[in-house]
Write a protein that holds these residues in place. Structure first.
Motif, PDB file in Angstrom:
ATOM      1  N   SER A  32      31.918  55.552  31.128  1.00 27.31           N
ATOM      2  CA  SER A  32      31.497  54.856  32.343  1.00 27.31           C
ATOM      3  C   SER A  32      32.324  55.349  33.515  1.00 27.31           C
ATOM      4  N   CYS A  33      31.743  55.269  34.685  1.00 31.60           N
ATOM      5  CA  CYS A  33      32.433  55.645  35.918  1.00 31.60           C
ATOM      6  C   CYS A  33      32.105  54.570  36.945  1.00 31.60           C
ATOM      7  N   ALA A  34      33.085  53.742  37.250  1.00 28.79           N
ATOM      8  CA  ALA A  34      32.890  52.651  38.196  1.00 28.79           C
ATOM      9  C   ALA A  34      33.350  53.082  39.582  1.00 28.79           C
ATOM     10  N   ALA A  35      32.525  52.786  40.569  1.00 26.86           N
ATOM     11  CA  ALA A  35      32.831  53.177  41.943  1.00 26.86           C
ATOM     12  C   ALA A  35      33.129  51.972  42.807  1.00 26.86           C
ATOM     13  N   THR A  36      34.089  52.148  43.695  1.00 28.47           N
ATOM     14  CA  THR A  36      34.393  51.134  44.702  1.00 28.47           C
ATOM     15  C   THR A  36      34.502  51.825  46.054  1.00 28.47           C
ATOM     16  N   VAL A  57      36.564  55.525  38.923  1.00 30.20           N
ATOM     17  CA  VAL A  57      37.432  55.292  37.781  1.00 30.20           C
ATOM     18  C   VAL A  57      36.619  55.429  36.502  1.00 30.20           C
ATOM     19  N   GLU A  58      36.986  56.416  35.676  1.00 28.69           N
ATOM     20  CA  GLU A  58      36.308  56.634  34.397  1.00 28.69           C
ATOM     21  C   GLU A  58      36.943  55.780  33.308  1.00 28.69           C
ATOM     22  N   SER A  59      36.139  55.460  32.313  1.00 31.25           N
ATOM     23  CA  SER A  59      36.628  54.755  31.133  1.00 31.25           C
ATOM     24  C   SER A  59      35.706  55.081  29.964  1.00 31.25           C
ATOM     25  N   GLY A  60      36.164  54.714  28.756  1.00 32.28           N
ATOM     26  CA  GLY A  60      35.323  54.886  27.582  1.00 32.28           C
ATOM     27  C   GLY A  60      35.689  56.062  26.704  1.00 32.28           C
ATOM     28  N   GLY A  61      36.657  56.862  27.134  1.00 28.35           N
ATOM     29  CA  GLY A  61      37.074  57.982  26.305  1.00 28.35           C
ATOM     30  C   GLY A  61      37.842  57.514  25.086  1.00 28.35           C
ATOM     31  N   GLY A  62      38.126  58.450  24.180  1.00 28.44           N
ATOM     32  CA  GLY A  62      38.872  58.104  22.979  1.00 28.44           C
ATOM     33  C   GLY A  62      38.761  59.177  21.932  1.00 28.44           C
ATOM     34  N   LEU A  63      39.167  58.809  20.723  1.00 28.58           N
ATOM     35  CA  LEU A  63      39.126  59.716  19.573  1.00 28.58           C
ATOM     36  C   LEU A  63      37.940  59.342  18.693  1.00 28.58           C
ATOM     37  N   VAL A  64      37.140  60.325  18.344  1.00 26.63           N
ATOM     38  CA  VAL A  64      35.956  60.078  17.523  1.00 26.63           C
ATOM     39  C   VAL A  64      35.773  61.248  16.569  1.00 26.63           C
TER      40      VAL A  64
END
Length: 127
Positions: free
Chosen positions: A21-25, A5-12
């Motif tokens: 970030s990429c969290a693994a389970t 699961v990726e996170s941290g994207g956005g407009l800059v």
């Protein structure tokens, strides 16, 4: 099975920074080489960066070399991509991917080499 699961994207704004970030389970990532890829409108998914299972070896696409840094924390089962000096051409959906390491430990540059993929996170860089 590995879920990413990726996170941290956005407009800059151009010149700015983001940290993905990429969290693994499901499995420990310590047996996996990891990579970041991106998909921009009208283009094919392209390689961005890859890191060995231990974190001791990294490789980058020429277009991001010197601006992006891939890293990992196996204790947290998490992969990172620090993106600095962002440009409008970095706009894309960014995906993390995991490759179970065998006799060949990498690097892995091609999408077909990877076993698991996240759903992606959008990064938009404005002028």
């Amino acid at each position: 099975q590995v879920q990413l699961v990726e996170s941290g994207g956005g407009l800059v704004q151009a010149g700015g920074s983001l940290r993905l970030s990429c969290a693994a389970t499901g499995r420990t990532l310590s047996n996996y080489a990891m990579g970041w890829f991106r998909l921009a409108p009208g283009k094919e998914r392209e390689f961005v960066a890859t890191i060995s299972w231990s974190g001791g070896s990294t490789n980058y696409a020429d277009s991001v070399k010197g601006r992006f840094t891939i890293s990992r924390d196996n204790a947290k089962n998490t992969l990172y991509l620090q993106m600095n000096s962002l440009k409008p051409e970095d706009t894309a959906v960014y995906y993390c991917a995991a490759k179970l390491v065998g006799l060949y430990s990498g690097p892995y540059y091609y999408t077909g080499a990877y076993d698991y993929w996240g759903q992606g996170t959008q990064v938009t860089v404005s002028t």
